[in-house]
Design an enzyme around this catalytic site. Structure first.
Site, mmCIF file in Angstrom:
data_model
loop_
_atom_site.group_PDB
_atom_site.id
_atom_site.type_symbol
_atom_site.label_atom_id
_atom_site.label_comp_id
_atom_site.label_asym_id
_atom_site.label_seq_id
_atom_site.Cartn_x
_atom_site.Cartn_y
_atom_site.Cartn_z
ATOM 1 N N TYR A 142 3.236 1.177 3.406
ATOM 2 C CA TYR A 142 2.603 1.535 4.675
ATOM 3 C C TYR A 142 2.860 0.407 5.665
ATOM 4 O O TYR A 142 2.659 -0.767 5.347
ATOM 5 C CB TYR A 142 1.095 1.729 4.492
ATOM 6 N N ASP A 237 6.853 -7.117 5.796
ATOM 7 C CA ASP A 237 5.553 -6.739 6.330
ATOM 8 C C ASP A 237 4.500 -7.464 5.499
ATOM 9 O O ASP A 237 4.117 -7.019 4.422
ATOM 10 C CB ASP A 237 5.378 -5.223 6.268
ATOM 11 N N LYS A 265 -4.383 -8.433 9.845
ATOM 12 C CA LYS A 265 -5.520 -8.578 8.939
ATOM 13 C C LYS A 265 -6.078 -10.009 8.895
ATOM 14 O O LYS A 265 -6.811 -10.397 9.781
ATOM 15 C CB LYS A 265 -5.158 -8.019 7.562
HETATM 16 C C1 LIG Z 1 -2.888 -2.489 7.311
HETATM 17 C C2 LIG Z 1 -1.416 -2.567 7.303
HETATM 18 C C3 LIG Z 1 -0.646 -2.315 8.446
HETATM 19 C C4 LIG Z 1 -1.250 -1.786 9.724
HETATM 20 O O1 LIG Z 1 -2.158 -2.643 10.297
HETATM 21 P P1 LIG Z 1 -3.249 -2.047 11.325
HETATM 22 O O2 LIG Z 1 -3.925 -3.262 11.842
HETATM 23 O O3 LIG Z 1 -4.120 -1.138 10.516
HETATM 24 O O4 LIG Z 1 -2.501 -1.309 12.368
HETATM 25 C C5 LIG Z 1 0.705 -2.543 8.387
HETATM 26 N N1 LIG Z 1 1.294 -2.972 7.270
HETATM 27 C C6 LIG Z 1 0.595 -3.212 6.144
HETATM 28 C C7 LIG Z 1 1.293 -3.741 4.947
HETATM 29 C C8 LIG Z 1 -0.777 -2.995 6.117
HETATM 30 O O5 LIG Z 1 -1.457 -3.173 4.989
#
Ligand SMILES: *Cc1c(COP(=O)(O)O)cnc(C)c1O
Length: 422
Positions: A142, A237, A265
């Site tokens: 994701y 990511d 995060k």
């Molecule tokens: C949570 C998450 C996102 C998206 O971040 P948001 O602040 O919810 O838009 C992107 N990549 C990873 C790996 C994530 O866990």
């Protein structure tokens, strides 16, 4: 009256599904969401006054625990000076310098407001820099909800078993190439067929959005070699892994330096923050020094930056190894307790993140994750919640521990698990 039941009924009238992010609705585990009034350390209290030990931790950001005193102090101080200026402030520079110092893949960094913005902007930059359109992503990873990443997305898309791509133009879908996580043959094949058109490979260096799935030895190093060979950029990511595994990212631990890194995060300390950065040569293409546009009214927000700086400062003093060991012990004991109750469980664990997959076979990618028993997880989730333990409301997410979780929290969690029946 503001009890959870009344609030949720009202919320559903005004907000789709009653929630501002789909997995919160708890649909796949057959519950209603908890409405939280207050959180402190590893504990949360609902508006109904129930206490929970939290293993969601706002889906990852709260590595220091909720309401960390130094973070709150920094935030209070920042708020008193004003909440948004629309022109640079000192904390932006401070956070940027700390991030660049902590992650080897960063020469420069741009702050945004969410992980979604970070990955979406990193992809635009990769496309602009390489002059190519296609991106390889992995099934079950994701990367936020931008169009290019919705195909076979993990997290809520996986949890709700929905395609993810309604509303995404077919041309965008066509530019997203998919491979199974840990499947290098599939990646090589995509490069053999589309090599000239691939701008980037984006990957969670440790997958956390199909549950925890670890990269097999050779996976990340080979992605590094393949992208270099074909003139594509490697994007890590690290929105979850950034500062969760160590002070730095998965790139520090694995010794693989990506071209671009996405963060979010933890670096916002509980505020809406994301960031993307990488090699100077690439980052210099971003406006105003370059021709690739990206902007944000609230980007580098002084309150959010203060929370980020205070969080990173506190993390510099934290014993990651100790938390890793304690988390591993908790997760292993949970696995043992569940297996004593007659269910087979696969434990995937890394630092302070783990997933207990209900099933007999190891989980190495989205296909194997999908074969696990979601109903058994849902039952486990509901019984644990009944006992005051808040787990992620989906079999495709991880449990997060924090530096605020105590031995007592872990003991209570294990005691709760001992009452579970299947
Ligand atoms: C949570 C998450 C996102 C998206 O971040 P948001 O602040 O919810 O838009 C992107 N990549 C990873 C790996 C994530 O866990």
């Amino acid at each position: 009256m503001s009890d959870s039941r009344t609030l949720f009924a009202k919320a559903q009238e005004f907000i789709p599904g009653g929630v501002n992010s789909p997995v919160r609705a708890c649909l796949s585990v057959g519950c209603d969401p908890l409405f939280i009034a207050k959180a402190q350390g590893a504990r949360m209290w609902t508006v109904d006054g129930q206490e929970f030990i939290d293993y969601v931790m706002s889906w990852g950001p709260m590595l220091l625990g909720h309401s960390h005193p130094e973070v709150l102090r920094a935030v209070h101080h920042a708020v008193d000076q004003g909440t948004s200026f629309g022109t640079p402030c000192p904390a932006e520079v401070e956070l940027a310098e700390m991030l660049v110092a902590a992650l080897p893949g960063l020469d420069m960094i741009r702050m945004v407001n969410s992980g979604t913005e970070a990955t979406m902007s990193a992809l635009r930059l990769a496309r602009g820099f390489t002059g190519r359109n296609k991106v390889i992503k992995f099934h079950g990873c994701y990367h936020g909800h931008a169009d290019a990443f919705m195909a076979s997305a993990g997290s809520g898309v996986a949890t709700l078993s929905i395609p993810g791509t309604p509303g995404v133009p077919q041309s965008v879908v066509d530019d997203t190439l998919l491979a199974p996580y840990n499947d290098l043959d599939a990646v090589e094949e995509l490069f053999a067929t589309h090599g000239q058109d691939i701008a980037a490979v984006i990957v969670e260096p440790i997958a956390g959005n199909m549950g925890v799935v670890l990269p097999q030895p050779g996976f990340l190093p080979t992605l590094r070699v393949l992208t270099q060979r074909h003139g594509a950029l490697l994007i890590f990511d690290e929105v979850i892994t950034g500062f969760r595994l160590a002070y730095g990212g998965a790139q520090n631990i694995f010794g693989i330096i990506p071209d671009l890194t996405c963060l979010g995060k933890i670096i916002g300390g509980g505020f809406p923050v994301g960031a993307y950065g990488g090699r100077r040569e690439i980052m210099s293409r971003i406006a105003p020094c370059g021709d690739i546009y990206q902007a944000g009214t609230l980007s580098g927000n002084p309150v959010a930056m203060a929370a980020g700086v205070a969080t990173l400062r506190a993390l510099q003093q934290c014993d990651y190894m100790n938390l890793t060991i304690k988390t591993k012990m908790l997760a292993s004991e949970l696995k043992d307790i569940l297996e004593e109750r007659g269910v087979q469980v696969q434990l995937n664990c890394m630092a302070s993140m783990f997933t207990l997959f209900f099933g007999p076979d190891p989980v190495t990618d989205f296909t194997t994750a999908s074969k696990t028993d979601g109903k058994a997880y849902a039952s486990f989730f509901r019984q644990m919640r009944e006992a005051g333990i808040a787990l992620a409301p989906s079999a495709f997410e991880c449990a997060f521990t924090s530096f605020a979780h105590t031995e007592e929290d872990f003991e209570k969690t294990l005691d709760a698990a001992r009452t579970v029946q299947f």
